[in-house]
Design a protein around this motif. Sequence first.
Motif, short mmCIF file in Angstrom:
data_model
loop_
_atom_site.label_atom_id
_atom_site.label_comp_id
_atom_site.label_asym_id
_atom_site.label_seq_id
_atom_site.Cartn_x
_atom_site.Cartn_y
_atom_site.Cartn_z
N ASN A 90 0.85 -1.19 0.00
CA ASN A 90 0.00 0.00 0.00
C ASN A 90 0.88 1.23 0.00
OD1 ASN A 90 0.35 0.96 3.00
ND2 ASN A 90 0.01 -1.25 3.10
N ARG A 91 0.25 2.38 -0.18
CA ARG A 91 0.95 3.68 -0.14
C ARG A 91 0.39 4.55 0.98
NH1 ARG A 91 5.42 2.38 -2.30
NH2 ARG A 91 4.85 0.55 -3.51
N ASN A 132 -1.23 3.56 -7.24
CA ASN A 132 -1.99 2.61 -6.43
C ASN A 132 -3.48 2.85 -6.63
OD1 ASN A 132 -3.46 2.05 -3.62
ND2 ASN A 132 -1.70 0.69 -3.76
N SER A 170 -7.02 -4.34 -4.97
CA SER A 170 -6.00 -3.30 -5.02
C SER A 170 -4.90 -3.68 -5.98
CB SER A 170 -5.41 -3.04 -3.63
OG SER A 170 -4.66 -4.16 -3.19
N ASP A 200 -0.95 -2.18 -7.07
CA ASP A 200 0.11 -1.25 -6.68
C ASP A 200 1.31 -1.46 -7.59
OD1 ASP A 200 1.16 0.59 -4.28
OD2 ASP A 200 2.76 -0.80 -4.84
#
Length: 988
Positions: A130-131, A371, A395, A397
């Motif tokens: 994740n970011r 992302n 998700s 990324d």
Amino acid sequence: MASAACNRARLAVTASAFALVVAAGPALAQDAAPSQDATSVGDIIVTAQKREQSIQDVPIAVSAFSAENLDAMKIEGGSELMRAVPNVSFSKNNFSMYNFAIRGIGTKAVSAASDPAVAVSFNNSPLIRNRLFEQEYLDVNRVEVLRGPQGTLYGRNATAGVVNMIPNLPSPDFEAMLKAEGGNYGSLRGQGMINLPLGEQFAVRVAGGLTQRDGFDYNSFNDTNINGRDLWSTRLSAAWTPSDRFRANLIWEHFNEDDDRSRTGKQLCANDPGPETVGDAIDFNDAARSHLSQGCRAVSLYDDASYGTPNGGAAAIVFISGVGAGFDEFGNVIPATNVTLDQMNPYFGVTQSRDMRDVATYFDPTYRAKNDVVQLNLEYDLTNNLKFISQTAYSKDDFRSTQDYNRYVSNVIFNNIDGAYNYIGEKIPQTAIVNGYYRDPQLGSSNRMVSLDLSQSNNEQWYQEFRIQSNFSGGFNFNVGANYLDFKTQDDYYVFNNLFSFVSEYFYNNGSPSPGSPTLTTTACDETAIKECIYVDPTSLDNLAGDGHNYFRSKNVVHTRSWALFGEGYWNLSPEVRLTIGLRYTNDEKVSTPYPSQLLLGAEPDGSWGASTGGSISRGYRAMDDIKQNWDAVTGRLVVDWRPREDTLVYASYSRGYKGGGANPPRADINSEVVQYQSLAETFDPEYVDAFEIGTKNSFYDGRVRLNATAFYYDYTDYQVSQIVDRISLNENFDAKSMGLELEAVFRPIPDFRIDANLGFLKTKIGDGEGSIDVMNRTQGNSDWMVVRPWLQVPSNCVAPTKHVETILQSPLAADFGVVALSALCSGSQRWGTFDPNFDSILPFWAFFGFTYDPMTEAPNLGRGFTADLSGNELPNAPRMTANIGAQYTFHIRDWDLTVRGDYYRQSSSYFRVYNTDYDRLKGWDNANLTITMENMGENLVVQAYVKNLFDKAPIVDAFTNSDDSLLTTNVFTLDPRIIGVSLSKRF
């Protein structure tokens, strides 16, 4: 629109730095109604147990921060949460992720197959990659930090805790917001939001934000500012409520960054010149001395000596490039490098600034991240007391970052070698080095030794969870569910060096044209080759084919599948006593596909193993057999809480946490007939923790004081920690214990004045009998052994008997091939030698010096070195004390409320490695922040000025030790400098 009194109460809740015990829950949690007494601290409704509860009723150590809290403390991203939560530390790591540690437990294992110990969630959906710690918060409802194992409800990798970011979702009322901000370093920031009800059953919400600023750091070589930001985020969400029993919302969030962010700060090194003598050795030349140097010594990072540069002559690639790279027509050596600089040390005389924000590099960094998160949430009331919940999340990324691998610039090293011949008598084309400049396919033309690394990652994740929870009025309720996670990742890490390409082309390629080669004219490495061949990838860095052997590439492909069944039951044993029992069954499967590295490895034209490199293929990266791993674990928690009076809660809990293991990255694909490796573990084990905790939550003096306290004890089995060995992130397991105390307090004696604080005490201890090999001190002080550098294709240093080193250096043969014989003392090089007269065996080089030696049997740990005793050492990134205090006062000036707030954070010393040497020690550091906020309630207008890092501190907050063949340099990390800004926001 909220009333002025309610708004003031919410603004006051802003304070919490020491005791924002406000806790975490999903997107439905809201602030409770304000207390009747305007001086009370107030309450917050959270869903830390995935049901709405007062923060003071939750028997969990938890902190939560509303958007107002975050803004007042200028916590603009996940990395700054450590300033407001006890026993928390944060740092970036050397590659593409970070280490967020709670109570000394974080993510010190950094391979592609490792998982974070702190579960990071977006609106209760776990995101392995994740970011959320890089992007800035956007339209946040709150951020929750749960401390301690939370595996029962929050998942498999929550052994240390959970960080959960909860966005604002569409509401039935129209609202909008605009915010603009400017500051030093050319900073420009903007955010906006609009919430649109479309009828009585449907609403949409759109939010966006962007940040642009110049770099914090100065590249004194290129005269450029680097480490800037250019990023933006958008979020689109929709909510649909077709009936009283059914609710749905859909969220899509996109993050994009394209700038010159630096992954690391400076690269420190205390130069290791090598020993001046070995016993009574004579003719101890500089080449041999450098071959007994590590490159960098293990001294304190705060010592002036650490701001030096490595002994570049210790690098095998420098040695082989500068000796015998070419010959004239009479057979005399024409070195490719300018050996007048301290006997082939390209860093001779190079120094570094002590300014942590002054970094001299040949290349400016690049940083690109993208992302996307899509989430669908469904709720259906099966009955008045039973609710069915579905959460689906996807998700993706993508990440790519480059920066100068050596954070300092070498001297000019290349000569013009027109008219030279290579070692088999072929004339070296003049186009190889023109006027002292060598042109590398990926790095371009330079007269210096230049190096660059590239870290990139592509990730994709699906997550599905189903739950049924009850809301009975009686003495029992439950929350049961199942979830499934499918995660795929490919991590690639490259290191480019123009000497890698130089050696590949000079020593192993033919001298006929090869398509696209911008340097030497060479053939492709195929059946047309006339000798052993190392393929040089002719493609540029931006369009990299990735199949060359003229650079290091670590390719890691991992596929994780996990499913779980879980449930919690809540019994009211009496009006004052409640029992919570939770259980979870987790089944994990990881499939890792190893792709061994191929740096400077080639093959004979017939496809056999290389006669000198030890390679088996000339081009590309072949996959080995999949490593399939499977674990299952039963975890859970048991909690008893007691409420002796209305404003006091006392609880005791036991919980068990689990985090999966994985496969260590593969090493180089070297044929064992040529080179034998030191043995390393192919996999690493899962980690488990048994956690015991007691705590109390209290309100005093009619709500004016809130005081919460927690004590905990962890018994950890197989905690995962990485270090770089043989150019890979080798993950090791250690048993450990952790114990500590946490205090959180809020004091609001009058409505306009508030003080809040948190204090964490922590003691960690690695178990008795645990050990590991310290790459910075392989001999552990044993004078009978010395560190020796191996041959070029072998990654790691070794230890060898001092007496054998002395024998080689004393021999008349030392001048001819003494350095090669020293390399042969390493187990990774013992097959190097020459054929005996009968050509039926290989004699190792040291056999010519009159002794026999087998490092695979006679050296400690197959030559890797002596084991360092870790018993009783502290875990890395586990400071014994963290503290924060914040205070604010509000002045009322006609229609405006002026709030002045200050926050001060302090972290004690810690270590960045498990060895706890003086080299590993990180000094304690502090940070101060100041905000002044003017708010006009009637106009919904807010003006804010702030200073972050008020005293412009630049402490070393973490560090990372690079590999042996990178000369054991140390990458360090620091804080952002002093930031000054002013913002204006308006709500509609």
